[in-house]
Write an enzyme that holds these catalytic residues in place. Sequence first.
Site, PDB file in Angstrom:
ATOM      1  N   ASP A 101       0.996  -0.658   0.075  1.00 18.46           N
ATOM      2  CA  ASP A 101       0.345   0.153   0.219  1.00 18.46           C
ATOM      3  C   ASP A 101       0.848   0.961   0.405  1.00 18.46           C
ATOM      4  O   ASP A 101       2.408   1.184   0.277  1.00 18.46           O
ATOM      5  CB  ASP A 101      -0.467  -0.114   1.784  1.00 18.46           C
ATOM      6  CG  ASP A 101      -1.504   0.385   0.737  1.00 18.46           C
ATOM      7  OD1 ASP A 101      -2.794   1.842   0.145  1.00 18.46           O
ATOM      8  OD2 ASP A 101      -2.973   0.026   0.790  1.00 18.46           O
ATOM      9  N   HIS A 121      -4.118   2.138  -4.643  1.00 17.24           N
ATOM     10  CA  HIS A 121      -2.860   2.100  -3.144  1.00 17.24           C
ATOM     11  C   HIS A 121      -1.600   1.810  -3.370  1.00 17.24           C
ATOM     12  O   HIS A 121      -0.877   0.925  -3.272  1.00 17.24           O
ATOM     13  CB  HIS A 121      -4.015   0.881  -3.223  1.00 17.24           C
ATOM     14  CG  HIS A 121      -5.569   2.007  -1.828  1.00 17.24           C
ATOM     15  ND1 HIS A 121      -5.091   2.175  -0.989  1.00 17.24           N
ATOM     16  CD2 HIS A 121      -6.657   1.627  -1.988  1.00 17.24           C
ATOM     17  CE1 HIS A 121      -6.479   2.348   0.085  1.00 17.24           C
ATOM     18  NE2 HIS A 121      -6.719   2.077  -1.161  1.00 17.24           N
ATOM     19  N   GLU A 153     -10.810   1.291  -4.382  1.00 19.13           N
ATOM     20  CA  GLU A 153     -11.035   2.956  -4.339  1.00 19.13           C
ATOM     21  C   GLU A 153      -9.355   3.318  -5.589  1.00 19.13           C
ATOM     22  O   GLU A 153      -8.847   4.357  -4.398  1.00 19.13           O
ATOM     23  CB  GLU A 153      -9.988   3.507  -2.357  1.00 19.13           C
ATOM     24  CG  GLU A 153     -10.752   2.920  -1.803  1.00 19.13           C
ATOM     25  CD  GLU A 153     -10.430   3.547  -0.350  1.00 19.13           C
ATOM     26  OE1 GLU A 153     -11.365   3.302   0.327  1.00 19.13           O
ATOM     27  OE2 GLU A 153      -9.285   2.851   0.078  1.00 19.13           O
TER      28      GLU A 153
END
Length: 648
Positions: free
Chosen positions: A155, A232, A288
């Site tokens: 991440d 990410h 996301e």
Amino acid sequence: MNKKLKNIIAFTACVFLGSMFFHADAQTIYNLTPVPYQVIQKEGVYRFDGDPKVRYVAAPPGNMLSESYILKVDKRGVTIISFDQAGAFYANQTLMQLIEDNTIPYCEIHDYPRFPYRGVHFDVSRHFRSIDFLKKQIDAMAMFKMNRMHLHLTDAAGWRLQIDAYPKLTEFAAWRPQHTWKEWWAGNRHYALKGEPGAYGGYYTKDEIRDLVQYAHAHYIEVIPEIEMPGHSEEVLAAYPELTCSGKPYTQGEFCVGNDETFKFLETVLDEVMELFPSEYIHIGGDEANKEHWKKCPKCQLRMQDEGLKDVDELQSYMIKRIARYVESKGRKVIGWDEILDGGLAEGAAVMSWRGTEGGIEAMEMGHDVIMTPGRYCYLDHAQDAPFKEPESIGGYLPLDSVYVYEPVEPKMPKDKLHHMLGVQANLWTEHVVTDAHAEYMYWPRTIAIAETGWSQPHKKDLQDFRRRALLAIEDLRAKGYETFDMAAEYGERKLAQTGLDHKAKGCKVFYNRPIQEWYQAAGEATFTDGVIGGWTYSDNRWQGFLSDIDVTIDLGEVQLVNYVGGTFMQLIGPGVFMPSKVDILVSKDGENFTLVTTVWNDVPVTAADLLFKDFSTICDCKARYVRYHAYRSTMRGFLFLDEVVVN
Ligand code: ACM
């Protein structure tokens, strides 16, 4: 007292004491967690010196499910019957919970899991955790019959896995100048070189991973690695900026999907990952992603043209499908967060449903396997008790009870597709969880609640009984050195949220001078006068949320004495929830001519980091039929949340 009566009393006392002793010895039968499918209690206890005598019997194939077992205890000792080694392992976990002071109650237990997947997720990117920490959690997971460890290895906050083909991932992208995620996030979010003074971070070497995987395997736990894509991925793109759309570092968090080098990178990384992790599933993230850069990137646009993709959702889907095909060509399957549904789900991909359960249900309907981990029940990064007594968290409120009551099978799920519901998972994101002790505190006991949801039959679940057993389990974990949440000191939900509140305006009609907004409607137009008071979190369906002023008029039905008008707001600056800058409270007899009673000004600093509640209220002495309550949106903008307008 005559002799006969004395004898009766003595006999009765004897029977009573006998049964007390019997129950005291057999007590552990009632303490098993997760609660087994069937427990038959027998009279008597098996006493042993040293180790108990245990006989293992292999059940013939076809008779039992994987992971199931029968455990019998009688005067000859313990007999464990299982179809596979996992079943024998779980029988042993049960056995360990049954032993007390070198005795085991006579009993017969038939047990099997409700779901094949019972997972716990570890975010080791935001704050790195040692292999020893992970092994310690494996020990606890195994005690409660959990069988999947999902490692969020990559991440923005740091890459955590040795990849030989791309050394900058661990020489650079695994390190940052700031220790805490929060300081790093508030800074310029850059990375540091390994060994640089003050560099925080770390990564697992291949040998360490092999060791972890083997340790987990010995505990019947499969380790599932997660390699995030396409979003990410800031840390990768800082180390290898040629994989961004612009070719420059620190410009975006998503891989350029138009660039073939991206696929070469991901496939090479996945080769090394699959060589280390023998898991059935490889997690490829998918959540996301900000797809804006792709809209302006010539390479991404060309890819969309060449592949006939109509929008950037389809571009992401193209990437996931291509990677899924690659992973499948190596004999594995992909799993991703529920955003991988957007733009079309890859064939054979499993979905981890986190934004709710809708994504999971949609995937099931399409015949895909699903793991349920909806944020509302399974995200352990929320506080588990009253915010004033809790360590830092992402906010919100998810107590043990709320985790426990989660039922993963919903009536709206297609009955003929229920076999695609593989199970449940506890997730802990660690942006705000710096230390190991804090992480353990967040996991335990809530993870035990997920363990029971995953293992036990729904009709065997009972909240009060679970709380009793969880308390014992926590005592045991604490004695073993785990830093758990202290259930005995639990404060619980906001007091008024538990009881509700009666007041003059309860049940009265509310006119909205500004419309209700779509996101947090609570009970709609009834919200502010339903007597239902909000809890510690704005997402509990009791707070109404506005990205504007809140301006309502309450009709009390007739002119009457009004001595108090008030409402409570909350502030939680992380997700942008602020106090109103002020509240005007007005009254009227006719609904047309209003008199300002008072303006209540905000005195809570917009920088206050904690979750705060404040009443914007006044004591007054007026006669009115209509009360207008107008809360002005903060200068910080963001959300206003209000649960009730109380009139007395
Ligand atoms: C997630 O919580 N972004 C999967």
